[in-house]
Design a protein around this motif. Structure first.
Motif, PDB file in Angstrom:
ATOM      1  N   ILE A 128      18.911  12.488  -2.960  1.00 50.27           N
ATOM      2  CA  ILE A 128      19.372  11.554  -1.933  1.00 50.27           C
ATOM      3  C   ILE A 128      18.563  10.276  -2.078  1.00 50.27           C
ATOM      4  O   ILE A 128      17.334  10.298  -1.981  1.00 50.27           O
ATOM      5  CB  ILE A 128      19.194  12.132  -0.519  1.00 50.27           C
ATOM      6  CG1 ILE A 128      19.944  13.462  -0.387  1.00 50.27           C
ATOM      7  CG2 ILE A 128      19.687  11.144   0.542  1.00 50.27           C
ATOM      8  CD1 ILE A 128      19.679  14.166   0.926  1.00 50.27           C
ATOM      9  N   VAL A 129      19.243   9.168  -2.329  1.00 49.89           N
ATOM     10  CA  VAL A 129      18.588   7.873  -2.493  1.00 49.89           C
ATOM     11  C   VAL A 129      18.791   7.073  -1.208  1.00 49.89           C
ATOM     12  O   VAL A 129      19.922   6.883  -0.766  1.00 49.89           O
ATOM     13  CB  VAL A 129      19.157   7.104  -3.699  1.00 49.89           C
ATOM     14  CG1 VAL A 129      18.461   5.763  -3.846  1.00 49.89           C
ATOM     15  CG2 VAL A 129      19.004   7.933  -4.974  1.00 49.89           C
ATOM     16  N   VAL A 130      17.686   6.611  -0.609  1.00 51.29           N
ATOM     17  CA  VAL A 130      17.737   5.890   0.660  1.00 51.29           C
ATOM     18  C   VAL A 130      17.278   4.451   0.439  1.00 51.29           C
ATOM     19  O   VAL A 130      16.203   4.213  -0.125  1.00 51.29           O
ATOM     20  CB  VAL A 130      16.849   6.564   1.724  1.00 51.29           C
ATOM     21  CG1 VAL A 130      16.949   5.802   3.052  1.00 51.29           C
ATOM     22  CG2 VAL A 130      17.248   8.017   1.908  1.00 51.29           C
ATOM     23  N   THR A 131      18.094   3.508   0.877  1.00 52.88           N
ATOM     24  CA  THR A 131      17.744   2.084   0.840  1.00 52.88           C
ATOM     25  C   THR A 131      17.556   1.602   2.271  1.00 52.88           C
ATOM     26  O   THR A 131      18.454   1.751   3.103  1.00 52.88           O
ATOM     27  CB  THR A 131      18.842   1.257   0.152  1.00 52.88           C
ATOM     28  OG1 THR A 131      19.068   1.790  -1.164  1.00 52.88           O
ATOM     29  CG2 THR A 131      18.431  -0.196   0.049  1.00 52.88           C
TER      30      THR A 131
ATOM     31  N   LEU B   7      22.355   5.518   2.546  1.00 51.18           N
ATOM     32  CA  LEU B   7      22.098   6.746   1.798  1.00 51.18           C
ATOM     33  C   LEU B   7      23.142   6.912   0.703  1.00 51.18           C
ATOM     34  O   LEU B   7      24.331   6.633   0.926  1.00 51.18           O
ATOM     35  CB  LEU B   7      22.153   7.968   2.709  1.00 51.18           C
ATOM     36  CG  LEU B   7      20.958   8.289   3.614  1.00 51.18           C
ATOM     37  CD1 LEU B   7      20.764   7.224   4.678  1.00 51.18           C
ATOM     38  CD2 LEU B   7      21.155   9.637   4.279  1.00 51.18           C
ATOM     39  N   VAL B   8      22.697   7.360  -0.456  1.00 52.35           N
ATOM     40  CA  VAL B   8      23.606   7.744  -1.530  1.00 52.35           C
ATOM     41  C   VAL B   8      23.302   9.197  -1.875  1.00 52.35           C
ATOM     42  O   VAL B   8      22.205   9.521  -2.316  1.00 52.35           O
ATOM     43  CB  VAL B   8      23.439   6.854  -2.778  1.00 52.35           C
ATOM     44  CG1 VAL B   8      24.398   7.313  -3.875  1.00 52.35           C
ATOM     45  CG2 VAL B   8      23.676   5.396  -2.441  1.00 52.35           C
ATOM     46  N   LEU B   9      24.274  10.080  -1.633  1.00 53.59           N
ATOM     47  CA  LEU B   9      24.122  11.499  -1.908  1.00 53.59           C
ATOM     48  C   LEU B   9      24.677  11.789  -3.301  1.00 53.59           C
ATOM     49  O   LEU B   9      25.868  11.592  -3.552  1.00 53.59           O
ATOM     50  CB  LEU B   9      24.874  12.336  -0.865  1.00 53.59           C
ATOM     51  CG  LEU B   9      24.209  12.603   0.476  1.00 53.59           C
ATOM     52  CD1 LEU B   9      23.866  11.315   1.201  1.00 53.59           C
ATOM     53  CD2 LEU B   9      25.105  13.468   1.352  1.00 53.59           C
ATOM     54  N   HIS B  10      23.815  12.231  -4.193  1.00 55.58           N
ATOM     55  CA  HIS B  10      24.241  12.620  -5.543  1.00 55.58           C
ATOM     56  C   HIS B  10      24.445  14.140  -5.563  1.00 55.58           C
ATOM     57  O   HIS B  10      23.497  14.902  -5.413  1.00 55.58           O
ATOM     58  CB  HIS B  10      23.197  12.201  -6.586  1.00 55.58           C
ATOM     59  CG  HIS B  10      23.094  10.718  -6.765  1.00 55.58           C
ATOM     60  ND1 HIS B  10      23.986   9.984  -7.512  1.00 55.58           N
ATOM     61  CD2 HIS B  10      22.214   9.814  -6.264  1.00 55.58           C
ATOM     62  CE1 HIS B  10      23.663   8.708  -7.483  1.00 55.58           C
ATOM     63  NE2 HIS B  10      22.581   8.581  -6.727  1.00 55.58           N
ATOM     64  N   TRP B  11      25.704  14.551  -5.747  1.00 59.26           N
ATOM     65  CA  TRP B  11      26.033  15.972  -5.731  1.00 59.26           C
ATOM     66  C   TRP B  11      25.746  16.600  -7.100  1.00 59.26           C
ATOM     67  O   TRP B  11      25.688  15.909  -8.113  1.00 59.26           O
ATOM     68  CB  TRP B  11      27.503  16.172  -5.364  1.00 59.26           C
ATOM     69  CG  TRP B  11      27.855  15.575  -4.036  1.00 59.26           C
ATOM     70  CD1 TRP B  11      28.278  14.304  -3.805  1.00 59.26           C
ATOM     71  CD2 TRP B  11      27.797  16.213  -2.757  1.00 59.26           C
ATOM     72  NE1 TRP B  11      28.497  14.101  -2.460  1.00 59.26           N
ATOM     73  CE2 TRP B  11      28.209  15.259  -1.796  1.00 59.26           C
ATOM     74  CE3 TRP B  11      27.448  17.486  -2.329  1.00 59.26           C
ATOM     75  CZ2 TRP B  11      28.281  15.557  -0.441  1.00 59.26           C
ATOM     76  CZ3 TRP B  11      27.518  17.775  -0.975  1.00 59.26           C
ATOM     77  CH2 TRP B  11      27.926  16.827  -0.047  1.00 59.26           C
TER      78      TRP B  11
ATOM     79  N   GLY C  53      27.656  18.264  -8.909  1.00 60.98           N
ATOM     80  CA  GLY C  53      28.773  18.128  -9.844  1.00 60.98           C
ATOM     81  C   GLY C  53      28.896  16.757 -10.473  1.00 60.98           C
ATOM     82  O   GLY C  53      29.730  16.555 -11.345  1.00 60.98           O
ATOM     83  N   GLY C  54      28.067  15.787 -10.029  1.00 57.68           N
ATOM     84  CA  GLY C  54      28.114  14.449 -10.612  1.00 57.68           C
ATOM     85  C   GLY C  54      28.708  13.397  -9.697  1.00 57.68           C
ATOM     86  O   GLY C  54      28.536  12.196  -9.944  1.00 57.68           O
ATOM     87  N   ASP C  55      29.420  13.795  -8.642  1.00 54.63           N
ATOM     88  CA  ASP C  55      29.978  12.821  -7.699  1.00 54.63           C
ATOM     89  C   ASP C  55      28.870  12.295  -6.790  1.00 54.63           C
ATOM     90  O   ASP C  55      27.758  12.833  -6.749  1.00 54.63           O
ATOM     91  CB  ASP C  55      31.076  13.463  -6.847  1.00 54.63           C
ATOM     92  CG  ASP C  55      32.300  13.811  -7.678  1.00 54.63           C
ATOM     93  OD1 ASP C  55      32.475  13.183  -8.735  1.00 54.63           O
ATOM     94  OD2 ASP C  55      33.053  14.714  -7.288  1.00 54.63           O
ATOM     95  N   HIS C  56      29.190  11.240  -6.041  1.00 56.88           N
ATOM     96  CA  HIS C  56      28.233  10.718  -5.083  1.00 56.88           C
ATOM     97  C   HIS C  56      28.969  10.216  -3.842  1.00 56.88           C
ATOM     98  O   HIS C  56      30.142   9.850  -3.905  1.00 56.88           O
ATOM     99  CB  HIS C  56      27.378   9.591  -5.689  1.00 56.88           C
ATOM    100  CG  HIS C  56      28.165   8.363  -6.038  1.00 56.88           C
ATOM    101  ND1 HIS C  56      28.794   8.218  -7.264  1.00 56.88           N
ATOM    102  CD2 HIS C  56      28.445   7.232  -5.332  1.00 56.88           C
ATOM    103  CE1 HIS C  56      29.413   7.052  -7.308  1.00 56.88           C
ATOM    104  NE2 HIS C  56      29.223   6.427  -6.144  1.00 56.88           N
ATOM    105  N   THR C  57      28.271  10.234  -2.725  1.00 54.96           N
ATOM    106  CA  THR C  57      28.829   9.814  -1.435  1.00 54.96           C
ATOM    107  C   THR C  57      27.857   8.843  -0.782  1.00 54.96           C
ATOM    108  O   THR C  57      26.643   9.052  -0.813  1.00 54.96           O
ATOM    109  CB  THR C  57      29.034  11.028  -0.511  1.00 54.96           C
ATOM    110  OG1 THR C  57      29.904  11.961  -1.151  1.00 54.96           O
ATOM    111  CG2 THR C  57      29.636  10.600   0.822  1.00 54.96           C
ATOM    112  N   ARG C  58      28.399   7.795  -0.172  1.00 46.59           N
ATOM    113  CA  ARG C  58      27.581   6.793   0.512  1.00 46.59           C
ATOM    114  C   ARG C  58      27.664   7.005   2.024  1.00 46.59           C
ATOM    115  O   ARG C  58      28.745   7.207   2.573  1.00 46.59           O
ATOM    116  CB  ARG C  58      28.030   5.373   0.153  1.00 46.59           C
ATOM    117  CG  ARG C  58      27.893   5.059  -1.330  1.00 46.59           C
ATOM    118  CD  ARG C  58      28.278   3.620  -1.642  1.00 46.59           C
ATOM    119  NE  ARG C  58      28.192   3.350  -3.066  1.00 46.59           N
ATOM    120  CZ  ARG C  58      27.075   2.991  -3.687  1.00 46.59           C
ATOM    121  NH1 ARG C  58      25.965   2.838  -2.974  1.00 46.59           N
ATOM    122  NH2 ARG C  58      27.059   2.768  -4.984  1.00 46.59           N
TER     123      ARG C  58
END
Length: 317
Positions: A142-145, A153-157, A159-164
């Motif tokens: 989880i990358v937090v800016t 937040l950017v959630l890196h799953w 499986g390779g997908d990501h959610t903001r």
């Protein structure tokens, strides 16, 4: 706390009943693969038993005085016995995996639990360690800016997908147990439609929790309204605004609740919901719309979808 809540909600959305169904399908495929491995190991064990017996016969037939040959045959015999032991252990392990596979009853139970994932996630019996294991299983990082007033937040799953996601930061002097603004707004709108004892189950079904992570009761809703100065619902308040809920609209038109739902879904009867699973709110004047009256009089129109066909029914002779 807000980041935890936002990430948990997103993970629960991902772990939907369809996702659980896919996981169960994968378990079934793994079980089939395990069964095939078990059959292969059983064939190999049968061959290993034969080779062990053959090695023993060779050892028994050798002249004991010929120590060099006897030693070599004894080593081969021991190797065959070790192979037999190794294969038997593998077969026991594979059989244990088969016995621990998800059965039909467990499958039904899992799918039933999937319908109320928020309640399972927030259950007192669900430890922090269990939640962390679930999060690590589906999330890589989880990358937090940090920006003024909010967190991105950017959630890196895995499986390779990501959610903001976007989370509001606590203001100066605001403690972590303050309920978020969305919940406050939701209670404000529900309080114009329902009494406290009816608001609590709506919030619980949505998976909304109090600032301290607790489920809602009539007392907690009442205290929340008092702190935030939200007026209590007055009996007859909706009638003063000429608004009806689903049951009242059905009684007014003399039809079933399902008929009203169909009219709403077909776009014939305007209605609004504060949130999913909240009561439909219908303006009293919309019940007299010609389209609504016509639909009730003539019944629901047949779909124009060419894939749907009418089935003729022939009366009994």
């Amino acid at each position: 706390m807000r980041i935890d809540a936002a990430v948990s909600a997103e993970v629960l959305r991902a772990i939907s009943p369809l996702a659980i169904e896919a996981a169960l399908k994968l378990i079934a495929e793994c079980k089939e693969a395990s069964s095939e491995q078990l059959r292969q190991r059983e064939f190999a064990l049968e061959q290993a038993h034969y080779e062990a017996k053959h090695a023993r016969r060779q050892y028994d037939a050798v002249d004991p005085d010929n120590r060099l040959v006897a030693g070599e045959l004894e080593r081969r015999w021991n190797d065959c016995l070790a192979t037999v032991a190794r294969l038997e252990e593998q077969i026991r392990s594979l059989r244990n995996e088969e016995s621990s596979a998800v059965g039909d009853d467990e499958r039904v139970t899992l799918m039933a639990l999937a319908g109320d994932l928020p309640a399972l996630w927030n259950d007192a019996a669900a430890s922090v360690e269990t939640r962390k294991r679930i999060l690590r299983a589906v999330l890589k990082e989880i990358v937090v800016t940090v920006e003024p007033g909010r967190l991105h937040l950017v959630l890196h799953w895995q499986g390779g997908d990501h959610t903001r996601l976007e989370v509001l930061k606590n203001r100066s002097g605001q403690n972590r147990f303050k309920t978020d603004a969305a919940t406050e707004q939701l209670v404000c709108e529900l309080a114009r439609l329902l009494p406290d004892h009816s608001i609590a189950p709506v919030l619980n079904r949505l998976g909304v929790r109090s600032a301290r992570g607790q489920t809602w009761t009539q007392l907690r809703v009442r205290n929340f309204r008092s702190v935030h100065r939200i007026p209590v619902y007055r009996e007859g308040e909706r009638e003063e605004r000429h608004e009806l809920i689903l049951t009242e609209a059905a009684n007014r038109l003399g039809v079933s609740n399902m008929t009203i739902v169909r009219l709403i879904r077909d776009g014939l009867l305007p209605a609004r919901q504060v949130c999913p699973r909240a009561p439909y709110v219908i303006r009293e004047s919309d019940l007299d719309a010609p389209a609504v009256r016509q639909a009730i009089t003539k019944g629901r129109p047949v779909s124009s979808d060419p894939r749907q066909e009418s089935l003729p029914f022939q009366g009994a002779d």
